[in-house]
Design an enzyme around this catalytic site. Sequence first.
Site, PDB file in Angstrom:
ATOM      1  N   ARG A  40      -2.804  -3.744  -7.524  1.00 48.45           N
ATOM      2  CA  ARG A  40      -2.153  -4.204  -6.291  1.00 48.45           C
ATOM      3  C   ARG A  40      -2.656  -5.580  -5.878  1.00 48.45           C
ATOM      4  O   ARG A  40      -1.858  -6.429  -5.477  1.00 48.45           O
ATOM      5  CB  ARG A  40      -2.361  -3.210  -5.145  1.00 48.45           C
ATOM      6  CG  ARG A  40      -1.549  -1.930  -5.307  1.00 48.45           C
ATOM      7  CD  ARG A  40      -1.741  -0.999  -4.141  1.00 48.45           C
ATOM      8  NE  ARG A  40      -3.152  -0.661  -4.033  1.00 48.45           N
ATOM      9  CZ  ARG A  40      -3.728  -0.229  -2.915  1.00 48.45           C
ATOM     10  NH1 ARG A  40      -3.042  -0.107  -1.807  1.00 48.45           N
ATOM     11  NH2 ARG A  40      -5.012   0.079  -2.893  1.00 48.45           N
ATOM     12  N   ASN A  53       0.545   1.827  -3.564  1.00 50.63           N
ATOM     13  CA  ASN A  53       0.442   2.946  -4.487  1.00 50.63           C
ATOM     14  C   ASN A  53       1.350   4.063  -4.009  1.00 50.63           C
ATOM     15  O   ASN A  53       1.542   4.245  -2.804  1.00 50.63           O
ATOM     16  CB  ASN A  53      -0.996   3.477  -4.538  1.00 50.63           C
ATOM     17  CG  ASN A  53      -1.933   2.554  -5.280  1.00 50.63           C
ATOM     18  OD1 ASN A  53      -1.510   1.753  -6.103  1.00 50.63           O
ATOM     19  ND2 ASN A  53      -3.213   2.667  -4.991  1.00 50.63           N
TER      20      ASN A  53
END
Length: 92
Positions: free
Chosen positions: A18, A36
């Site tokens: 990320r 996520n």
Amino acid sequence: MATQRIFVSGRVQGVGYRDWVVRTAQGLGLTGYVRNLKDGRVEIFAAGEDASLQTLVKECREGSPLARVDHVENFPADEERGHKGFTKRFTA
């Protein structure tokens, strides 16, 4: 301005994926977010120029150095315009 929703599967959680997406998207001048998902995938919503979006999708296939990308699925998204910057969100 175009938008894309991108889903990435493989070993993409707990490996800095990320953070890597945020840096990559910001460098391409995109807005949106990455988060996520509980099923182990990463979801990306990005808005910007078509060429930058295509580059992001291509880069997502490689991912961060510790990631192992098995599959990338992307499609146009018609919602959620108006983001300021590119951010990392909590798990959905």
